[in-house]
Design a protein around this motif. Structure first.
Motif, PDB file in Angstrom:
ATOM      1  N   THR A   1       1.167  -1.240   0.006  1.00  0.00           N
ATOM      2  CA  THR A   1      -0.021  -0.061   0.173  1.00  0.00           C
ATOM      3  C   THR A   1       0.835   1.069  -0.245  1.00  0.00           C
ATOM      4  O   THR A   1       2.098   1.325   0.457  1.00  0.00           O
ATOM      5  CB  THR A   1      -0.959  -0.174   1.377  1.00  0.00           C
ATOM      6  N   LEU A   2       0.530   2.564  -0.541  1.00  0.00           N
ATOM      7  CA  LEU A   2       1.637   3.431  -0.931  1.00  0.00           C
ATOM      8  C   LEU A   2       0.380   4.575  -0.953  1.00  0.00           C
ATOM      9  O   LEU A   2      -0.439   5.515  -0.904  1.00  0.00           O
ATOM     10  CB  LEU A   2       1.793   3.518  -2.720  1.00  0.00           C
ATOM     11  N   LEU A   3       1.024   5.378   0.231  1.00  0.00           N
ATOM     12  CA  LEU A   3       0.065   6.701   0.321  1.00  0.00           C
ATOM     13  C   LEU A   3       1.104   7.893  -0.120  1.00  0.00           C
ATOM     14  O   LEU A   3       2.307   7.656   0.635  1.00  0.00           O
ATOM     15  CB  LEU A   3      -0.030   6.699   2.118  1.00  0.00           C
ATOM     16  N   ILE A   4       0.800   8.898  -0.854  1.00  0.00           N
ATOM     17  CA  ILE A   4       1.653  10.042  -1.850  1.00  0.00           C
ATOM     18  C   ILE A   4       1.437  10.946  -1.252  1.00  0.00           C
ATOM     19  O   ILE A   4      -0.218  11.368  -0.907  1.00  0.00           O
ATOM     20  CB  ILE A   4       1.807   9.511  -2.116  1.00  0.00           C
ATOM     21  N   VAL A   5       2.374  11.999   0.157  1.00  0.00           N
ATOM     22  CA  VAL A   5       1.275  13.062  -0.034  1.00  0.00           C
ATOM     23  C   VAL A   5       2.908  14.601   0.272  1.00  0.00           C
ATOM     24  O   VAL A   5       3.112  14.297   0.307  1.00  0.00           O
ATOM     25  CB  VAL A   5       1.519  13.394   1.785  1.00  0.00           C
ATOM     26  N   GLY A   6       1.294  15.245  -0.538  1.00  0.00           N
ATOM     27  CA  GLY A   6       1.903  16.162  -1.160  1.00  0.00           C
ATOM     28  C   GLY A   6       3.565  16.118  -2.100  1.00  0.00           C
ATOM     29  O   GLY A   6       4.243  17.109  -1.855  1.00  0.00           O
ATOM     30  N   SER A   7       3.318  15.503  -2.773  1.00  0.00           N
ATOM     31  CA  SER A   7       4.541  15.344  -3.468  1.00  0.00           C
ATOM     32  C   SER A   7       4.443  15.022  -5.561  1.00  0.00           C
ATOM     33  O   SER A   7       3.540  14.139  -5.474  1.00  0.00           O
ATOM     34  CB  SER A   7       5.492  13.720  -3.628  1.00  0.00           C
ATOM     35  N   ASN A   8       4.905  15.238  -6.139  1.00  0.00           N
ATOM     36  CA  ASN A   8       5.064  15.200  -7.771  1.00  0.00           C
ATOM     37  C   ASN A   8       6.367  14.161  -8.369  1.00  0.00           C
ATOM     38  O   ASN A   8       6.468  14.803  -9.305  1.00  0.00           O
ATOM     39  CB  ASN A   8       4.697  16.343  -8.559  1.00  0.00           C
ATOM     40  N   PHE A   9       6.875  13.709  -7.266  1.00  0.00           N
ATOM     41  CA  PHE A   9       7.991  12.749  -7.588  1.00  0.00           C
ATOM     42  C   PHE A   9       8.058  12.030  -9.341  1.00  0.00           C
ATOM     43  O   PHE A   9       7.122  10.875  -8.916  1.00  0.00           O
ATOM     44  CB  PHE A   9       8.366  11.950  -6.805  1.00  0.00           C
ATOM     45  N   PRO A  10       8.066  12.307  -9.933  1.00  0.00           N
ATOM     46  CA  PRO A  10       8.671  12.071 -10.994  1.00  0.00           C
ATOM     47  C   PRO A  10       9.038  10.841 -11.994  1.00  0.00           C
ATOM     48  O   PRO A  10       8.411  10.097 -12.367  1.00  0.00           O
ATOM     49  CB  PRO A  10       8.986  12.899 -11.879  1.00  0.00           C
ATOM     50  N   TYR A  11       9.859  10.032 -10.995  1.00  0.00           N
ATOM     51  CA  TYR A  11      10.284   8.398 -11.754  1.00  0.00           C
ATOM     52  C   TYR A  11       9.180   7.663 -10.862  1.00  0.00           C
ATOM     53  O   TYR A  11       9.976   6.862 -10.090  1.00  0.00           O
ATOM     54  CB  TYR A  11      11.806   8.747 -10.826  1.00  0.00           C
ATOM     55  N   SER A  12       8.708   6.786 -12.012  1.00  0.00           N
ATOM     56  CA  SER A  12       7.451   5.691 -11.363  1.00  0.00           C
ATOM     57  C   SER A  12       8.547   4.769 -10.740  1.00  0.00           C
ATOM     58  O   SER A  12       7.718   3.947 -10.657  1.00  0.00           O
ATOM     59  CB  SER A  12       6.437   5.767 -12.390  1.00  0.00           C
ATOM     60  N   GLN A  13       9.398   4.409 -11.650  1.00  0.00           N
ATOM     61  CA  GLN A  13       9.859   3.115 -11.901  1.00  0.00           C
ATOM     62  C   GLN A  13      10.827   3.206 -10.429  1.00  0.00           C
ATOM     63  O   GLN A  13      11.210   1.728 -10.036  1.00  0.00           O
ATOM     64  CB  GLN A  13      11.151   3.676 -12.977  1.00  0.00           C
ATOM     65  N   PHE A  14      10.774   4.099  -9.657  1.00  0.00           N
ATOM     66  CA  PHE A  14      11.192   4.367  -8.334  1.00  0.00           C
ATOM     67  C   PHE A  14       9.546   3.822  -7.004  1.00  0.00           C
ATOM     68  O   PHE A  14      10.009   3.741  -6.040  1.00  0.00           O
ATOM     69  CB  PHE A  14      12.437   5.457  -7.415  1.00  0.00           C
ATOM     70  N   LEU A  15       8.586   3.383  -7.312  1.00  0.00           N
ATOM     71  CA  LEU A  15       7.718   3.510  -6.682  1.00  0.00           C
ATOM     72  C   LEU A  15       7.052   2.254  -7.722  1.00  0.00           C
ATOM     73  O   LEU A  15       7.273   1.368  -7.542  1.00  0.00           O
ATOM     74  CB  LEU A  15       6.194   4.871  -7.160  1.00  0.00           C
TER      75      LEU A  15
END
Length: 595
Positions: free
Chosen positions: A276-290
């Protein structure tokens, strides 16, 4: 004496609480510059050495103060020079207002000197609000709207004022057709939260997960306490996008550090293994690290609906301000009693910090760059502000600097431009003159513009109650990040003509300006050098000769990247043997059990 348009511009800025304007003079803004003199330099005109630096200083000021940053430039070349700093503001969502001169209205369209089509030039970077003021009655609405839009949209805006208008008498808009008034300066800070049914959907996703990962960015900064509470309830680990490095301290055992190419192994493992992933206040662009698509359920919280759900196939998207949204969500979150996931995260984090220390203490020629930041982390004041530039030094800032206490930090996150480290630090110092500021800068960025901005520091240092302003130069005579990218991404050896830098003594230059200056070429000197700089009663420069062949290898480097780097060495890379030895030593420390 009648109030001029230039006088009114400064009066309105004062009414908005603007205390300084970062800029550089030119005849296209003579009317406004003259008004600074009549206003007894209120707001203060902060003279940068170049308009690009003025824009970076405004960005740095805004990032660290939370207030509007204002920069000023003349027509033509001055306006052009602002652009890179304003794009930095645009891509990192920073409220900055640019006030720009233009040729006289009577000369417009006549191919006059320094006449540039500023509407066309600025229509992208100031896309949220761009206006040219051609009569005095436009001013209140134009200036107020530029400021309010910058704050509301967290973006750069621009106001263009022709030079002859600046010197004309000011007259306010009238209560008549085709004139537009404005209202008292001020901008309410809205707290927006999603509806209860959307919060309940998000809570269901988060409560159903057994291995929760939280990713925070700069938008979570005002919600640090709530993120901690959520992590304690759920047993989650928290990774940080680079712009959110200072959201949570690194002495929390479940904080895994930075994520991405410059990130840590625990952050990589957190994303790899979570469900499960919760992203808060980030537009981190590199989806390969998610997390791998489909492996984890996702929830995202962001104040900007246009940017939400873009980086990961999230199941629930909550549009709202981070603190208010989390406060509304927390009562719906159940406490997870099984702490096995948290225990695994904390072990990974503990092992990682031991590895980082071991890597930093490896021998190098002459100084290991990792150790520079490691030694800083041992003694950095808990109220310090740290700025970082773009280059290989950014790797060590991202991985080795341990945030604690009230430490703030930032860099050019999305534009990743070279050169903002020192001007950001200047902006930070004007935002918080009572706090120590430290800039971590590569020698390429110092030669690009950092050396000139040392002059700006020397000029304004007496305004700062805490005189500590430390510029640490990673002196390796190499444009190191691109050198490594050539090796790892292109399989190409270092090309000396493009990558090698001319020799400069940064310590000698700083000494000529009256700085505390320390040149370091031995690792044993690092700790005392930091102690000396951080206790100085004036600005300081640390000129540290470090090894360019210590590789910024990501802890999750792919086989192809390692193979490309090896092939580059085999093609005849300079210092090939030393490069191979340093790389093997560094990677070995990561792969071996912590001692």
């Amino acid at each position: 004496m009648a109030e001029t348009v230039g006088d009114y511009v400064l009066r309105r800025l004062r009414e908005w609480g603007v205390e300084q304007v970062f800029g550089y003079p030119g005849d296209g803004i003579n009317g406004i510059v003259a008004s600074f003199g009549k206003a007894d330099n209120d707001p203060r005109f902060v003279q940068a050495r170049h308009e690009e630096m003025a824009a970076f200083e405004a960005v740095g000021y805004s990032k660290f103060s939370g207030e509007i940053g204002v920069c000023l430039a003349t027509s033509g070349p001055g306006a052009i020079h602002l652009l890179n700093g304003l794009y930095d503001a645009k891509l990192d969502h920073v409220p900055v207002v640019a006030i720009i001169g233009q040729t006289a209205r009577s000369a417009m369209g006549g191919s006059y000197q320094q006449e540039v089509d500023l509407q066309a030039l600025y229509k992208d970077v100031a896309s949220e609000y761009l206006v040219e003021v051609n009569v005095a009655q436009q001013l209140p609405n134009a200036l107020d709207r530029a400021i309010r839009t910058a704050l509301a949209k967290r973006a750069p805006t621009a106001v263009i004022i022709p030079t002859d208008l600046q010197e004309a008498p000011y007259s306010p808009p009238s209560h008549e057709f085709k004139q537009v008034p404005s209202s008292t300066p001020g901008w309410p800070h809205p707290v927006t939260t999603p509806p209860d049914d959307e919060l309940a959907r998000a809570a269901e996703v988060l409560n159903s997960g057994e291995k929760l990962a939280i990713l925070v960015g700069q938008g979570a900064r005002n919600a640090a306490a709530e993120v901690r509470q959520l992590a304690e309830l759920t047993g989650a680990g928290v990774a940080k996008a680079l712009l959110g490095k200072d959201v949570l301290p690194d002495d929390l055992p479940y904080v895994t550090g930075a994520i991405g190419l410059l990130g840590t192994r625990p952050s990589y493992e957190l994303m790899r293994d979570c469900d499960t992933l919760l992203i808060v206040g980030s537009n981190f662009p590199y989806s390969q690290f998610l997390p791998e698509f489909g492996k984890a359920r996702g929830v995202q919280i962001d104040i900007d609906g246009s940017m939400i759900g873009m980086r990961y196939p999230t199941e629930v998207n909550l549009i709202g301000e981070a603190q208010g949204t989390l406060r509304a969500l927390l009562p719906m979150i159940a406490r997870r009693e099984d702490r096995s996931w948290r225990e695994k995260i904390e072990k990974n984090v503990s092992d990682w910090w031991k590895t980082v220390e071991q890597q930093a203490m490896l021998d190098a020629k002459p100084v290991n760059p990792m150790r520079i930041v490691h030694e800083l982390s041992q003694r950095i004041p808990e109220n310090a502000i740290v700025t970082a530039d773009s280059g290989s030094s950014t790797n060590w800032y991202a991985r080795n600097l341990r945030i604690r206490g009230r430490i703030r930090s930032s860099l050019s996150g999305t534009l990743a431009t070279m050169g903002p480290g020192v001007p950001y630090a200047i902006g930070a110092k004007f935002a918080h003159p009572d706090r120590p500021v430290i800039a971590l800068v590569g020698d390429g960025a110092m030669q690009m513009n950092g050396l000139a901005e040392l002059i700006t520091i020397a000029r304004y240092q007496k305004l700062w109650p805490d005189p500590r302003m430390v510029v640490c130069v990673f002196h390796n005579n190499d444009l190191n990040q691109v050198t490594w990218e050539l090796r790892a991404m292109s399989g190409s050896p270092k090309f000396e003509e493009s990558q090698s830098l001319p020799e400069v003594s940064y310590a000698d230059f700083a000494r000529s300006l009256g700085f505390e200056s320390v040149a370091v070429d031995d690792p044993g000197q690092l700790g005392p050098a930091w102690d000396r700089a951080l206790s100085a009663d004036k600005p300081a420069v640390l000129d540290i000769r470090c090894d360019p062949e210590v590789p910024p290898i990501p802890p999750h480097a792919t086989f192809e990247q390692m193979k490309s780097a090896a092939e580059a060495v085999l093609k005849g890379d300079p210092n090939a043997w030393h490069l191979m030895v340093q790389g093997l030593k560094t990677k070995a420390e990561e792969l071996m059990p912590s001692r």
